[in-house]
Design an enzyme around this catalytic site. Structure first.
Site, mmCIF file in Angstrom:
data_model
loop_
_atom_site.group_PDB
_atom_site.id
_atom_site.type_symbol
_atom_site.label_atom_id
_atom_site.label_comp_id
_atom_site.label_asym_id
_atom_site.label_seq_id
_atom_site.Cartn_x
_atom_site.Cartn_y
_atom_site.Cartn_z
ATOM 1 C CG ASP A 1 60.808 39.394 53.082
ATOM 2 O OD1 ASP A 1 60.118 39.869 53.826
ATOM 3 O OD2 ASP A 1 61.291 38.400 53.337
ATOM 4 C CG ASP B 1 59.829 44.551 55.294
ATOM 5 O OD1 ASP B 1 59.390 44.774 56.392
ATOM 6 O OD2 ASP B 1 59.958 43.314 54.789
ATOM 7 C CG ASP C 1 64.395 40.960 57.031
ATOM 8 O OD1 ASP C 1 64.271 41.689 58.296
ATOM 9 O OD2 ASP C 1 63.933 41.468 56.103
#
Length: 885
Positions: free
Chosen positions: A613, A617, A326
């Site tokens: 997070d 996910d 990310d």
């Protein structure tokens, strides 16, 4: 029954104020009264139980049988030595298992789910085990419910309760509901939330009514501890190898015994020799050593902010060649700052410093919407909540539109929380005599649901030309690596449902904010690339923004290496898999796209690490070879689905963890190859002497002693080696690669043959010094004791010295530093000291049938013991030359 009582009754009965929660003193008192909020597990094994578990081994039974037989025939010294070896071996096993258990307990403690509670009038994050009856718990999407709660507030709250009800569809919750029927089922109690269930949507608050075994899950669960002793793939391979070697060793021992019958040797002595050889040949210490090395490695990794939850992850880390990361918070600092804002045909910069700025009517409406449509706070220089929302609240403060003041004037009465698919969030606030919807989110999504625009304080129809102007300016911001966030509103005379909020909006404008890259990440990406690892950026940001930051960090070279979620949807799985290896940036993607990205990379034979997070996910984290959750911003769900948790949410930590994982695997490999070399040397020594009808160079008790001291201590020390400084200059390890690849197996054989041959050679020198040869008959006992002492010293010392050269398969011991592994030096010194003690102390020398050596013979045995070390160093010279060529 709490579900049949009103909120006021529940709060009164539990003696808690809704606004302030429990005081810290009261919470402490209740924790002592009710105990920790933890389900009871089966009792842990005592040290005595662990000790006796170490004795549950067929070979140990054989050794104990041998000890019994020696006592029956009056050989008490041999019996005591055999029993001491068995006990010492068990003690070492207990220590290793105890350390591994403590390491796992520490990891469990570090990964205990957290709970948000209101205490002393403030919201605090505590371990769920510290939650007590009466605590006010704040619930948001992605958190596990820490105890049984009576809800006192709910906003679109949905909780997944399949652990209790079996229903996979999340249950809608309503804090206002009351149920008079005492038989109301768990699944129908919409005003309750239960321990171990999961909030998937919305938010709420609840007061704790039951903890630990008093909860619904505590009542129905048949408590069993999780099996934390699952063997890793490496341990399974080594266990299989141990069994194969065991069968070979037992076969050799049977053969020795048969040959001894024909040769008419002392059968009892040969029986003991065969047993001790079996124990020496079978590397039963392998699994224990691997477990302790893994556990110590995992503890070491926790110190660099990487908590490894599952031991197999340590092995897999060494093979990772794709890191999907990310952007926000992991590659960047997660400190968003608004630097530009735009209303139609009006682009302005936000001053870098200062406050009390004035704004036009449109600009004020833009900032007001952003502040009201936010759950973050910012007071006294400290912000809480999502960094993007904190940046918006800070923007409001700088333009005299403070959140607390706006909230008091425009009370929030409903909301539609942010959703990663919609990429929007909306709130319904009081506005004069009516209400106003405030919506923020992706500007392109805002434009899709807007019919009007705010221009100079007036609502005008939104034209295609206006949309083009908005999008053009947004693209320009994105090209400058700014994150763009749009805002819109809608006035209404009455309360409306969340479904009606995001329709027919009036777009106001958008802001551009930046989250600067972490300073250390650029170097980490360079290191990762040098190590054959491809870093990949995944973000919900605009493609141009993502590519701009990716270029700055060295992840991508051009926009051709990027793709959006919409473009992914247009490709078939096969087309996407073929294209995946050329892509470095995935922009505007949802969590669902992450699974597709992982699948595509894995389809091309890559070993993939994926960060995440959020609640959504979890699938991609589970499907990745290494799922990495964020420790700071990550939800409990993402942490639960992951293999590793980053306590600092930093990309650099992933690279450090991979480096550590590679070194741990290499250290285990060193230990294993060393042990196999030593065991092979012992087998060759005994088998050759029996086969050629020579006297046996080693007594059973001597073999057991060497196996315990000179094998175990250096093997563990090699397992905690500092590692290779050049490990990240090499390509990732192929997970299918044999454990004995790259000449490791051949070198184990060479080392074993050398150790065995030199031990026999030392025995030969000892006999010859007294006028005898290997083929002589009627050799006096004193001569045999002297010769066996020489072979005993060579076998032990050669293994100790040989451990030095095992630290690196190519580099010389001088290049890696002779004293850089203090544990190994300590193991060698202790090993030599113990050997000297056994030979020099009369009582011990008599027990082990040893004799002190002359100074000349000490020189001979030391010289012979150094040969395997020197031979391996010479082999390394040729290997380095081959690598250069």
């Amino acid at each position: 029954m709490w579900f049949s009582k009103t909120q006021e009754e529940v709060l009164r009965e539990l003696g808690v104020d809704r606004a302030t929660g429990l005081s810290s003193e009261e919470a402490k008192a209740r924790l002592e009264k009710y105990g920790r909020n933890k389900l009871k597990g089966k009792p842990k094994k005592s040290l005595a139980a662990l000790f006796f578990d170490q004795l549950k081994d067929m070979l140990i039974y054989v050794l104990l049988g041998a000890a019994l037989i020696t006592m029956i025939i009056g050989e008490y010294v041999d019996a005591v030595i055999i029993l001491l070896v068995v006990v010492l071996n068990a003690i070492i096993g207990v220590v290793q298992e105890y350390k591994a258990e403590k390491a796992i307990e520490a990891l469990q403690q570090m990964t205990t789910p957290k709970a948000l509670v209101r205490r002393d009038g403030q919201v605090k994050e505590v371990n769920s085990e510290e939650v007590v009856p009466g605590d006010i718990v704040i619930i948001d999407a992605g958190r596990y419910i820490p105890a049984d709660l009576r809800l006192i507030d709910s906003a679109n709250l949905q909780i997944e309760e399949s652990a209790l009800t079996g229903e996979s569809v999340p249950s809608d919750k309503d804090a206002e509901a009351i149920f008079d029927d005492p038989k109301t089922g768990i699944g129908d109690r919409s005003n309750m939330a239960f321990m171990s269930t999961l909030a998937t949507y919305g938010r709420g608050e609840g007061v704790v009514v039951a903890t630990a075994m008093d909860t619904e899950i505590g009542k129905i669960a048949k408590i069993l501890d999780e099996d934390n002793e699952e063997m890793t793939p490496l341990q399974k391979r080594l266990d299989e190898l141990g069994r194969i070697l065991g069968f070979i060793a037992i076969g050799i021992c049977v053969l020795i015994f048969v040959i001894s019958l024909f040769q008419k040797r002392d059968l009892f002595e040969m029986f003991l020799t065969a047993i001790s050889l079996a124990v020496a040949a079978i590397p039963e210490g392998l699994a224990a050593i691997v477990a302790i090395v893994l556990a110590l490695g995992v503890q070491r990794m926790s110190k660099i902010n990487a908590i490894v939850k599952k031991l197999p992850a340590v092995e897999t880390l060494g093979s990772v060649n794709i890191i999907c990361s990310d952007k926000t918070g992991t590659l960047t600092q997660n400190k968003m700052t608004v630097v530009k804002y735009y209303t139609l045909n009006n682009l302005k910069d936000v001053p870098a410093e200062g406050s009390n700025f004035s704004a036009s009517q449109d600009e004020a409406e833009l900032i007001k919407t952003f502040v009201l449509c936010s759950d973050a706070t910012y007071e006294n220089g400290q912000g809480t909540g999502d960094p993007t929302e904190v940046a918006l609240v800070v923007l409001g403060n700088r333009y005299n539109l403070e959140k607390n003041e706006l909230n008091s004037k425009h009370q929030r009465v409903a909301e539609k929380p942010f959703d990663s698919d919609r990429k929007l969030m909306s709130t319904l606030n009081v506005e004069g005599n009516g209400y106003r919807v405030h919506t923020k989110g992706a500007i392109d999504n805002i434009l899709k649901i807007s019919t009007h625009a705010l221009v100079n304080g007036k609502r005008v129809p939104l034209t295609e030309e206006m949309k083009a102007n908005y999008l053009k300016s947004a693209d320009e911001m994105s090209d400058n690596a700014l994150r763009v966030l749009g805002a819109a509103y809608k006035d209404t005379d009455s309360m409306i449902s969340p479904e009606e909020m995001e329709k027919d909006l009036t777009v106001i404008g958008f802001v551009g904010m930046i989250d600067p890259p972490r300073l250390e990440v650029k170097d980490s990406i360079r290191v990762a690339k040098m190590a054959g690892i491809t870093p990949v950026m995944i973000t919900g940001d605009h493609k141009n923004t993502a590519v701009a930051i990716a270029k700055e960090l060295g992840i991508a070279d051009s926009i051709d290496q990027s793709i959006t979620g919409a473009e992914i949807d247009q490709l078939s799985d096969e087309e996407f898999s073929k294209k995946i290896n050329s892509l470095r940036v995935f922009a505007r993607v949802s969590p669902e796209h992450k699974v597709k990205i992982v699948r595509a990379f894995k389809a091309q034979g890559n070993i993939v690490s994926m960060t995440g997070d959020g609640v959504n996910d979890a699938p991609s984290l589970k499907y990745a070879d290494i799922g990495v959750a964020m420790g700071i911003t990550g939800t409990d769900v993402s942490k639960g689905a992951s293999d590793m948790i980053l306590t600092d949410d930093n990309f650099t930590t992933i690279v450090h963890a991979i480096e550590e994982g590679r070194n741990i695997y290499n250290n285990i490999k060193k230990s294993v190859i060393f042990l196999l070399s030593c065991n092979l040397g012992e087998v060759i020594t005994i088998f050759a002497s029996i086969l050629f009808f020579w006297p046996v160079p080693l007594m059973p008790t001597q073999i057991l002693w060497i196996n315990l001291i000179t094998d175990t201590l250096p093997a563990i020390a090699l397992g905690v080696d500092p590692g290779d400084s050049d490990i990240m200059k090499k390509k990732p390890r192929n997970p299918k690669e044999s454990f004995f690849a790259k000449g490791a197996g051949l070198r184990a054989i060479i080392g074993g043959v050398l150790i065995g041959a030199l031990t026999l050679l030392a025995f030969f020198f000892g006999l010859r010094e007294h006028g005898y040869t290997l083929g002589s008959e009627n050799i006096p006992e004193e001569v045999l004791i002297y010769a066996r002492t020489m072979s005993f010293v060579v076998l032990a010392a050669s293994q100790l010295f040989y451990s030095l050269t095992m630290r690196n398969p190519v580099k010389s011991i001088f290049r890696i530093g002779l004293f850089s592994n203090k544990y190994l030096i300590g193991a060698i010194v202790v090993g030599i000291f113990l050997q000297l003690m056994v030979i020099s102390v009369p009582f011990l020398a008599g027990a082990f049938n040893l004799h002190n050596l002359s100074l000349n013979d000490w020189g001979i045995v030391i010289l012979l013991a150094l040969i395997p070390l020197a031979a391996n160093e010479i082999i390394k010279i040729f290997m380095r030359k081959t690598e250069r060529d």
